[in-house]
Design a protein around this motif. Structure first.
Motif, PDB file in Angstrom:
ATOM      1  N   GLN A 272      -0.366   9.818   3.622  1.00  0.00           N
ATOM      2  CA  GLN A 272      -0.261   9.821   5.036  1.00  0.00           C
ATOM      3  C   GLN A 272       0.981   9.764   5.881  1.00  0.00           C
ATOM      4  OE1 GLN A 272      -3.716  10.067   6.527  1.00  0.00           O
ATOM      5  NE2 GLN A 272      -3.834   9.756   4.312  1.00  0.00           N
ATOM      6  N   THR A 273       0.591  10.851   6.857  1.00  0.00           N
ATOM      7  CA  THR A 273       2.683  10.510   7.893  1.00  0.00           C
ATOM      8  C   THR A 273       1.661  11.245   9.119  1.00  0.00           C
ATOM      9  OG1 THR A 273       1.576  13.268   8.132  1.00  0.00           O
ATOM     10  CG2 THR A 273       2.458  12.651   6.660  1.00  0.00           C
TER      11      THR A 273
ATOM     12  N   LEU B  51      -2.635  10.701  10.976  1.00  0.00           N
ATOM     13  CA  LEU B  51      -3.098   9.737  11.441  1.00  0.00           C
ATOM     14  C   LEU B  51      -3.257   9.766  12.540  1.00  0.00           C
ATOM     15  CD1 LEU B  51      -0.793   6.595  10.234  1.00  0.00           C
ATOM     16  CD2 LEU B  51      -2.887   7.251   9.242  1.00  0.00           C
ATOM     17  N   LYS B  52      -3.185  10.821  13.224  1.00  0.00           N
ATOM     18  CA  LYS B  52      -3.491  10.730  15.098  1.00  0.00           C
ATOM     19  C   LYS B  52      -4.814  10.581  15.580  1.00  0.00           C
ATOM     20  CE  LYS B  52       0.442  13.718  16.337  1.00  0.00           C
ATOM     21  NZ  LYS B  52       0.995  15.163  16.948  1.00  0.00           N
ATOM     22  N   SER B  53      -5.936  11.501  15.015  1.00  0.00           N
ATOM     23  CA  SER B  53      -7.334  12.026  14.817  1.00  0.00           C
ATOM     24  C   SER B  53      -7.429  10.711  14.443  1.00  0.00           C
ATOM     25  CB  SER B  53      -8.071  12.736  14.372  1.00  0.00           C
ATOM     26  OG  SER B  53      -7.761  12.795  12.769  1.00  0.00           O
ATOM     27  N   SER B  54      -7.706   9.863  13.863  1.00  0.00           N
ATOM     28  CA  SER B  54      -7.750   8.295  13.045  1.00  0.00           C
ATOM     29  C   SER B  54      -7.653   7.602  14.150  1.00  0.00           C
ATOM     30  CB  SER B  54      -7.798   8.282  12.186  1.00  0.00           C
ATOM     31  OG  SER B  54      -5.901   7.769  11.311  1.00  0.00           O
ATOM     32  N   PHE B  55      -6.537   7.298  14.715  1.00  0.00           N
ATOM     33  CA  PHE B  55      -5.976   6.797  15.622  1.00  0.00           C
ATOM     34  C   PHE B  55      -6.545   6.617  16.873  1.00  0.00           C
ATOM     35  CE2 PHE B  55      -2.202   4.923  18.928  1.00  0.00           C
ATOM     36  CZ  PHE B  55      -2.455   4.129  18.591  1.00  0.00           C
ATOM     37  N   LEU B  56      -6.861   7.795  17.601  1.00  0.00           N
ATOM     38  CA  LEU B  56      -7.418   8.209  18.613  1.00  0.00           C
ATOM     39  C   LEU B  56      -8.752   7.915  18.771  1.00  0.00           C
ATOM     40  CD1 LEU B  56      -6.954   9.253  21.637  1.00  0.00           C
ATOM     41  CD2 LEU B  56      -8.257  11.589  20.488  1.00  0.00           C
ATOM     42  N   GLU B  57      -9.687   7.696  17.187  1.00  0.00           N
ATOM     43  CA  GLU B  57     -10.779   7.610  17.401  1.00  0.00           C
ATOM     44  C   GLU B  57     -10.825   5.298  17.536  1.00  0.00           C
ATOM     45  OE1 GLU B  57     -14.760   7.779  13.818  1.00  0.00           O
ATOM     46  OE2 GLU B  57     -12.646   9.373  13.616  1.00  0.00           O
ATOM     47  N   GLU B  58      -9.919   5.161  16.945  1.00  0.00           N
ATOM     48  CA  GLU B  58     -10.182   4.230  16.430  1.00  0.00           C
ATOM     49  C   GLU B  58      -9.957   3.323  18.419  1.00  0.00           C
ATOM     50  OE1 GLU B  58     -10.893   1.791  14.058  1.00  0.00           O
ATOM     51  OE2 GLU B  58     -10.102   2.725  12.764  1.00  0.00           O
ATOM     52  N   VAL B  59      -9.043   3.849  18.657  1.00  0.00           N
ATOM     53  CA  VAL B  59      -9.132   3.565  20.562  1.00  0.00           C
ATOM     54  C   VAL B  59      -9.860   3.711  21.187  1.00  0.00           C
ATOM     55  CG1 VAL B  59      -7.940   3.658  22.225  1.00  0.00           C
ATOM     56  CG2 VAL B  59      -6.598   3.874  20.394  1.00  0.00           C
ATOM     57  N   TYR B  60     -10.835   4.774  20.908  1.00  0.00           N
ATOM     58  CA  TYR B  60     -12.035   4.708  21.577  1.00  0.00           C
ATOM     59  C   TYR B  60     -13.416   4.046  20.990  1.00  0.00           C
ATOM     60  CZ  TYR B  60     -10.619   9.235  23.908  1.00  0.00           C
ATOM     61  OH  TYR B  60     -10.329  10.307  24.946  1.00  0.00           O
ATOM     62  N   GLU B  61     -13.042   3.795  19.945  1.00  0.00           N
ATOM     63  CA  GLU B  61     -13.727   2.693  19.221  1.00  0.00           C
ATOM     64  C   GLU B  61     -13.328   1.365  19.985  1.00  0.00           C
ATOM     65  OE1 GLU B  61     -13.912   2.888  15.384  1.00  0.00           O
ATOM     66  OE2 GLU B  61     -14.615   4.499  15.424  1.00  0.00           O
TER      67      GLU B  61
ATOM     68  N   LEU C  20       0.759  -0.953  -0.035  1.00  0.00           N
ATOM     69  CA  LEU C  20      -0.021   0.018   0.019  1.00  0.00           C
ATOM     70  C   LEU C  20       0.533   1.328  -0.030  1.00  0.00           C
ATOM     71  CD1 LEU C  20      -2.717  -1.318   2.657  1.00  0.00           C
ATOM     72  CD2 LEU C  20      -2.619  -0.881   0.019  1.00  0.00           C
ATOM     73  N   ARG C  21       1.835   1.934   0.498  1.00  0.00           N
ATOM     74  CA  ARG C  21       2.608   2.473   0.716  1.00  0.00           C
ATOM     75  C   ARG C  21       3.656   2.322  -0.450  1.00  0.00           C
ATOM     76  NH1 ARG C  21       2.471   6.926   4.094  1.00  0.00           N
ATOM     77  NH2 ARG C  21       4.932   7.256   4.567  1.00  0.00           N
ATOM     78  N   GLY C  22       3.967   1.273  -1.104  1.00  0.00           N
ATOM     79  CA  GLY C  22       5.090   0.869  -2.229  1.00  0.00           C
ATOM     80  C   GLY C  22       4.863   2.550  -3.693  1.00  0.00           C
ATOM     81  N   GLU C  23       5.608   1.842  -4.490  1.00  0.00           N
ATOM     82  CA  GLU C  23       5.260   2.533  -5.518  1.00  0.00           C
ATOM     83  C   GLU C  23       4.546   2.432  -6.362  1.00  0.00           C
ATOM     84  OE1 GLU C  23       7.741   3.294  -9.724  1.00  0.00           O
ATOM     85  OE2 GLU C  23       9.087   1.714  -7.860  1.00  0.00           O
TER      86      GLU C  23
ATOM     87  N   HIS D 109      -2.805   0.605  12.977  1.00  0.00           N
ATOM     88  CA  HIS D 109      -2.632   1.841  12.651  1.00  0.00           C
ATOM     89  C   HIS D 109      -1.252   1.164  13.415  1.00  0.00           C
ATOM     90  CE1 HIS D 109      -5.020   5.324  12.293  1.00  0.00           C
ATOM     91  NE2 HIS D 109      -6.124   4.545  12.270  1.00  0.00           N
ATOM     92  N   VAL D 110      -0.557   0.620  14.597  1.00  0.00           N
ATOM     93  CA  VAL D 110       0.562  -0.374  14.605  1.00  0.00           C
ATOM     94  C   VAL D 110       1.841   0.311  13.726  1.00  0.00           C
ATOM     95  CG1 VAL D 110       2.212  -1.729  15.886  1.00  0.00           C
ATOM     96  CG2 VAL D 110      -0.203  -0.593  16.644  1.00  0.00           C
ATOM     97  N   VAL D 111       0.823  -1.051  12.756  1.00  0.00           N
ATOM     98  CA  VAL D 111       1.827  -1.213  11.722  1.00  0.00           C
ATOM     99  C   VAL D 111       2.282  -0.363  10.494  1.00  0.00           C
ATOM    100  CG1 VAL D 111       1.552  -2.692   9.428  1.00  0.00           C
ATOM    101  CG2 VAL D 111       1.328  -4.387  11.811  1.00  0.00           C
ATOM    102  N   PHE D 112       1.052   0.634  10.607  1.00  0.00           N
ATOM    103  CA  PHE D 112       1.176   2.143   9.300  1.00  0.00           C
ATOM    104  C   PHE D 112       2.020   2.840  10.213  1.00  0.00           C
ATOM    105  CE2 PHE D 112      -2.564   4.188   6.771  1.00  0.00           C
ATOM    106  CZ  PHE D 112      -1.360   4.827   6.076  1.00  0.00           C
TER     107      PHE D 112
END
Length: 262
Positions: free
Chosen positions: A26-27, A31-41, A14-17, A63-66
C-alpha cells in the motif's frame, strides 16, 4: 495509551520484512479511496453510537497509523510527530484556555482561531481567505465552507430574509432558463439556486449536507415501503403514491409515539 502503541507495533510488523504482502504494497495513493470510505462509514455510525461507532473509529485510527507509518518509511515524519503537531496546534489555537486571552463565546473563539491560523507558517503565504479549502470537498460542503470564509471577512447578509429573497430570485432565473431550453444555462442557474439554498441554510444554522443525507434516508425508507407492497412495473403512479402517503402517515404516528414516550 498502551493499546495505541500496540497498534503502532502491529503496523510495524505488518509493514516489516516478513509482514503482510498486501499491507507492504500500500501507498498513500492506494489508501485514499478506502480512507474516504471509512470516514463515511464512521459518519453513518455516529447516528448509531455504541459498538458500531467504536469499531468505525478504530478503522479510522488504523488509517492514521498506517499513513504515518508510510511517511516514516519515506523519512518525512512518524506518528509521534503527528500527535505532537496536533497537540501544539490545539494549545496554540486555544489561548483563552492555555494563555491569558479572553474569549467568552463560541463566535469569539472561532474568530481568534482564524486569526491565529492565518499567522501560522503553513498559512502565511495564502493570498485569499479562500485558499486552503480542499478542492476535493463534496460540492455542498465546499459551498458552505466558501460562504463561511467569505462571511468571516464581512461579505455576507445580516438578515436571513434577504438570503431567502435571493433563493426566490434564483428560482425565478431557473424558470427562465427552462423556457430558453438551454441546458448549459439551466445547469448554471440550478447551481446558483443550490448555492443560494446552502447559504440560507447556513444562516438558519442548518447543515445542508446533513439535511440532504436525512432526506435521502427518508426517501429510501418510504420507497422501500412502496416497493415491498406492490409490483412496481405493473402498478400505476396513483397506486404507488397512495402507498407513499401511507408510509408518511406511519412515520408521523411512530414519531408522535416516540415524543409522547419521552
Amino acid at each position: 495509551m498502551k493499546e495505541f502503541y500496540r497498534l503502532v507495533e502491529i503496523m510495524d510488523i505488518l509493514r516489516g520484512e516478513n509482514g503482510c504482502p498486501w499491507d507492504k504494497k500500500q501507498t498513500l495513493e492506494t489508501l485514499k479511496s478506502s480512507f474516504l470510505e471509512e470516514v463515511y462509514e464512521t459518519i453513518e455510525a455516529m447516528d448509531i453510537g455504541g459498538e458500531e461507532l467504536k469499531g468505525e473509529l478504530g478503522d479510522v485510527l488504523l488509517h492514521v497509523v498506517f499513513q504515518a507509518k508510510i511517511c516514516k518509511e519515506k523519512g518525512e515524519f512518524d506518528i509521534e510527530d503527528v500527535a505532537r503537531g496536533i497537540c501544539e496546534k490545539l494549545i496554540r489555537r486555544h489561548p483563552h484556555i492555555f494563555s491569558d486571552v479572553v474569549a467568552k463565546t463560541s463566535e469569539e473563539v472561532a474568530e481568534n482561531w482564524e486569526k491565529i491560523k492565518r499567522e501560522e507558517k503553513l498559512h502565511k503565504d495564502r493570498k485569499s481567505v479562500l485558499d486552503g479549502i480542499p478542492k476535493i470537498l463534496p460540492p455542498l460542503l465546499k459551498a458552505e465552507k466558501i460562504q463561511k470564509k467569505a462571511s468571516s471577512c464581512g461579505f455576507d447578509w445580516d438578515n436571513p430574509n434577504d438570503v431567502f429573497k435571493k433563493v426566490e430570485e434564483e428560482m425565478e432565473e431557473v424558470r427562465e432558463a427552462v423556457k430558453e431550453n438551454d441546458k448549459n444555462h439551466l445547469e448554471e442557474e440550478i447551481g446558483d439556486l443550490l448555492f443560494a439554498i446552502t447559504n440560507y441554510a447556513r444562516h438558519m444554522n442548518i447543515d445542508t449536507s446533513e439535511a440532504l443525507r436525512k432526506c435521502n434516508e427518508k426517501f429510501e425508507r418510504r420507497f422501500r415501503y412502496v416497493e415491498e407492497r406492490c409490483d412496481m412495473k405493473n402498478s400505476t403512479l396513483d397506486e404507488m403514491d397512495n402507498l407513499w402517503n401511507e408510509a408518511k402517515k406511519i412515520e408521523k404516528i411512530t414519531q408522535k409515539n416516540k415524543v409522547n414516550k419521552n
